[in-house]
Design a protein around this motif. Structure first.
Motif, PDB file in Angstrom:
ATOM      1  N   ASP A   1      48.219  43.598  62.316  1.00 24.84           N
ATOM      2  CA  ASP A   1      47.531  44.873  62.535  1.00 24.84           C
ATOM      3  C   ASP A   1      46.368  45.053  61.571  1.00 24.84           C
ATOM      4  O   ASP A   1      45.337  45.609  61.942  1.00 24.84           O
ATOM      5  CB  ASP A   1      48.504  46.042  62.380  1.00 24.84           C
ATOM      6  CG  ASP A   1      49.557  46.060  63.486  1.00 24.84           C
ATOM      7  OD1 ASP A   1      49.324  45.472  64.557  1.00 24.84           O
ATOM      8  OD2 ASP A   1      50.632  46.657  63.261  1.00 24.84           O
ATOM      9  N   ALA A   2      46.545  44.612  60.315  1.00 25.97           N
ATOM     10  CA  ALA A   2      45.484  44.794  59.317  1.00 25.97           C
ATOM     11  C   ALA A   2      45.670  43.795  58.182  1.00 25.97           C
ATOM     12  O   ALA A   2      46.781  43.367  57.887  1.00 25.97           O
ATOM     13  CB  ALA A   2      45.519  46.207  58.752  1.00 25.97           C
ATOM     14  N   VAL A   3      44.544  43.445  57.566  1.00 26.99           N
ATOM     15  CA  VAL A   3      44.538  42.663  56.336  1.00 26.99           C
ATOM     16  C   VAL A   3      43.722  43.460  55.335  1.00 26.99           C
ATOM     17  O   VAL A   3      42.508  43.597  55.480  1.00 26.99           O
ATOM     18  CB  VAL A   3      43.933  41.255  56.535  1.00 26.99           C
ATOM     19  CG1 VAL A   3      43.889  40.504  55.206  1.00 26.99           C
ATOM     20  CG2 VAL A   3      44.710  40.466  57.576  1.00 26.99           C
ATOM     21  N   ASP A   4      44.411  44.030  54.355  1.00 25.54           N
ATOM     22  CA  ASP A   4      43.721  44.752  53.287  1.00 25.54           C
ATOM     23  C   ASP A   4      43.377  43.758  52.198  1.00 25.54           C
ATOM     24  O   ASP A   4      44.240  42.994  51.748  1.00 25.54           O
ATOM     25  CB  ASP A   4      44.600  45.867  52.722  1.00 25.54           C
ATOM     26  CG  ASP A   4      44.858  46.966  53.741  1.00 25.54           C
ATOM     27  OD1 ASP A   4      43.961  47.234  54.573  1.00 25.54           O
ATOM     28  OD2 ASP A   4      45.947  47.554  53.720  1.00 25.54           O
ATOM     29  N   ILE A   5      42.124  43.769  51.764  1.00 28.78           N
ATOM     30  CA  ILE A   5      41.625  42.800  50.796  1.00 28.78           C
ATOM     31  C   ILE A   5      41.191  43.535  49.535  1.00 28.78           C
ATOM     32  O   ILE A   5      40.410  44.487  49.605  1.00 28.78           O
ATOM     33  CB  ILE A   5      40.421  42.029  51.378  1.00 28.78           C
ATOM     34  CG1 ILE A   5      40.811  41.377  52.703  1.00 28.78           C
ATOM     35  CG2 ILE A   5      39.902  41.004  50.372  1.00 28.78           C
ATOM     36  CD1 ILE A   5      39.641  40.999  53.563  1.00 28.78           C
ATOM     37  N   GLU A   6      41.711  43.077  48.414  1.00 27.32           N
ATOM     38  CA  GLU A   6      41.355  43.657  47.121  1.00 27.32           C
ATOM     39  C   GLU A   6      40.898  42.533  46.195  1.00 27.32           C
ATOM     40  O   GLU A   6      41.655  41.593  45.942  1.00 27.32           O
ATOM     41  CB  GLU A   6      42.586  44.347  46.520  1.00 27.32           C
ATOM     42  CG  GLU A   6      42.397  44.873  45.135  1.00 27.32           C
ATOM     43  CD  GLU A   6      43.701  45.391  44.554  1.00 27.32           C
ATOM     44  OE1 GLU A   6      43.862  45.314  43.329  1.00 27.32           O
ATOM     45  OE2 GLU A   6      44.568  45.862  45.312  1.00 27.32           O
ATOM     46  N   PRO A   7      39.656  42.589  45.702  1.00 29.14           N
ATOM     47  CA  PRO A   7      39.235  41.570  44.731  1.00 29.14           C
ATOM     48  C   PRO A   7      40.051  41.720  43.452  1.00 29.14           C
ATOM     49  O   PRO A   7      40.425  42.831  43.067  1.00 29.14           O
ATOM     50  CB  PRO A   7      37.767  41.889  44.465  1.00 29.14           C
ATOM     51  CG  PRO A   7      37.375  42.948  45.431  1.00 29.14           C
ATOM     52  CD  PRO A   7      38.615  43.558  45.986  1.00 29.14           C
ATOM     53  N   VAL A   8      40.364  40.609  42.831  1.00 32.95           N
ATOM     54  CA  VAL A   8      41.069  40.629  41.554  1.00 32.95           C
ATOM     55  C   VAL A   8      40.313  39.750  40.569  1.00 32.95           C
ATOM     56  O   VAL A   8      39.475  38.935  40.955  1.00 32.95           O
ATOM     57  CB  VAL A   8      42.541  40.153  41.691  1.00 32.95           C
ATOM     58  CG1 VAL A   8      43.361  41.143  42.483  1.00 32.95           C
ATOM     59  CG2 VAL A   8      42.630  38.778  42.311  1.00 32.95           C
ATOM     60  N   ASP A   9      40.603  39.920  39.302  1.00 29.35           N
ATOM     61  CA  ASP A   9      39.969  39.131  38.261  1.00 29.35           C
ATOM     62  C   ASP A   9      41.030  38.730  37.250  1.00 29.35           C
ATOM     63  O   ASP A   9      41.274  39.440  36.284  1.00 29.35           O
ATOM     64  CB  ASP A   9      38.839  39.944  37.605  1.00 29.35           C
ATOM     65  CG  ASP A   9      38.006  39.108  36.653  1.00 29.35           C
ATOM     66  OD1 ASP A   9      38.127  37.860  36.680  1.00 29.35           O
ATOM     67  OD2 ASP A   9      37.248  39.697  35.870  1.00 29.35           O
ATOM     68  N   LEU A  10      41.690  37.616  37.525  1.00 26.46           N
ATOM     69  CA  LEU A  10      42.785  37.152  36.681  1.00 26.46           C
ATOM     70  C   LEU A  10      42.250  36.341  35.513  1.00 26.46           C
ATOM     71  O   LEU A  10      41.322  35.554  35.676  1.00 26.46           O
ATOM     72  CB  LEU A  10      43.744  36.279  37.486  1.00 26.46           C
ATOM     73  CG  LEU A  10      44.367  36.910  38.723  1.00 26.46           C
ATOM     74  CD1 LEU A  10      45.216  35.884  39.452  1.00 26.46           C
ATOM     75  CD2 LEU A  10      45.215  38.110  38.331  1.00 26.46           C
ATOM     76  N   ASP A  11      42.860  36.507  34.369  1.00 32.20           N
ATOM     77  CA  ASP A  11      42.516  35.685  33.211  1.00 32.20           C
ATOM     78  C   ASP A  11      43.173  34.317  33.312  1.00 32.20           C
ATOM     79  O   ASP A  11      42.608  33.314  32.911  1.00 32.20           O
ATOM     80  CB  ASP A  11      42.959  36.365  31.913  1.00 32.20           C
ATOM     81  CG  ASP A  11      42.156  37.624  31.621  1.00 32.20           C
ATOM     82  OD1 ASP A  11      40.993  37.705  32.067  1.00 32.20           O
ATOM     83  OD2 ASP A  11      42.693  38.521  30.967  1.00 32.20           O
ATOM     84  N   ILE A  12      44.403  34.289  33.820  1.00 34.32           N
ATOM     85  CA  ILE A  12      45.143  33.041  33.969  1.00 34.32           C
ATOM     86  C   ILE A  12      45.297  32.768  35.456  1.00 34.32           C
ATOM     87  O   ILE A  12      45.892  33.570  36.177  1.00 34.32           O
ATOM     88  CB  ILE A  12      46.525  33.134  33.293  1.00 34.32           C
ATOM     89  CG1 ILE A  12      46.344  33.409  31.806  1.00 34.32           C
ATOM     90  CG2 ILE A  12      47.322  31.856  33.526  1.00 34.32           C
ATOM     91  CD1 ILE A  12      47.643  33.705  31.082  1.00 34.32           C
ATOM     92  N   LEU A  13      44.735  31.672  35.922  1.00 31.45           N
ATOM     93  CA  LEU A  13      44.766  31.351  37.344  1.00 31.45           C
ATOM     94  C   LEU A  13      46.004  30.522  37.677  1.00 31.45           C
ATOM     95  O   LEU A  13      46.400  29.658  36.900  1.00 31.45           O
ATOM     96  CB  LEU A  13      43.504  30.586  37.737  1.00 31.45           C
ATOM     97  CG  LEU A  13      42.202  31.347  37.524  1.00 31.45           C
ATOM     98  CD1 LEU A  13      41.019  30.478  37.911  1.00 31.45           C
ATOM     99  CD2 LEU A  13      42.187  32.640  38.316  1.00 31.45           C
ATOM    100  N   PRO A  14      46.626  30.786  38.832  1.00 32.29           N
ATOM    101  CA  PRO A  14      47.799  30.012  39.236  1.00 32.29           C
ATOM    102  C   PRO A  14      47.410  28.577  39.572  1.00 32.29           C
ATOM    103  O   PRO A  14      46.281  28.304  39.962  1.00 32.29           O
ATOM    104  CB  PRO A  14      48.309  30.760  40.469  1.00 32.29           C
ATOM    105  CG  PRO A  14      47.122  31.493  40.989  1.00 32.29           C
ATOM    106  CD  PRO A  14      46.252  31.796  39.804  1.00 32.29           C
TER     107      PRO A  14
END
Length: 93
Positions: free
Chosen positions: A71-84
């Motif tokens: 139905d929907a894809v909500d997208i939020e930018p993030v800014d992680l210090d430690i990347l997976p």
């Protein structure tokens, strides 16, 4: 520079193989991050990678696997210090 985004996918996205599909798709695209079910019935994903791979993942998440109904894809930018490292499944949150 890697793009980072948190997606929350709603619709009929649990019990239809969405997480496994997203895991395989994210790995195929060379993304880092994770995917998990949420207790509210949605699926959440953190995706990290180059612009083209992140954009492709967002687009295909709008469709999902054949049994899903997105139905929907909500997208939020993030800014992680430690990347997976790698793209994995996480337990339900």
């Amino acid at each position: 520079m890697a793009l980072q985004a948190r997606l929350v996918i709603t619709g009929r996205v649990q019990g239809v193989g969405y997480r496994d599909w997203a895991l395989t798709t994210g790995q195929r695209l060379g993304l880092s991050g994770w995917v998990r079910n949420r207790s509210d019935g949605s699926v959440e994903a953190l995706i990290v990678g180059d612009e083209n791979a992140v954009g492709t993942m967002i687009e295909v998440c709008r469709r999902g696997p054949s049994m899903a109904r997105v139905d929907a894809v909500d997208i939020e930018p993030v800014d992680l210090d430690i990347l997976p490292a790698g793209f994995t499944l996480l337990p339900t949150a």
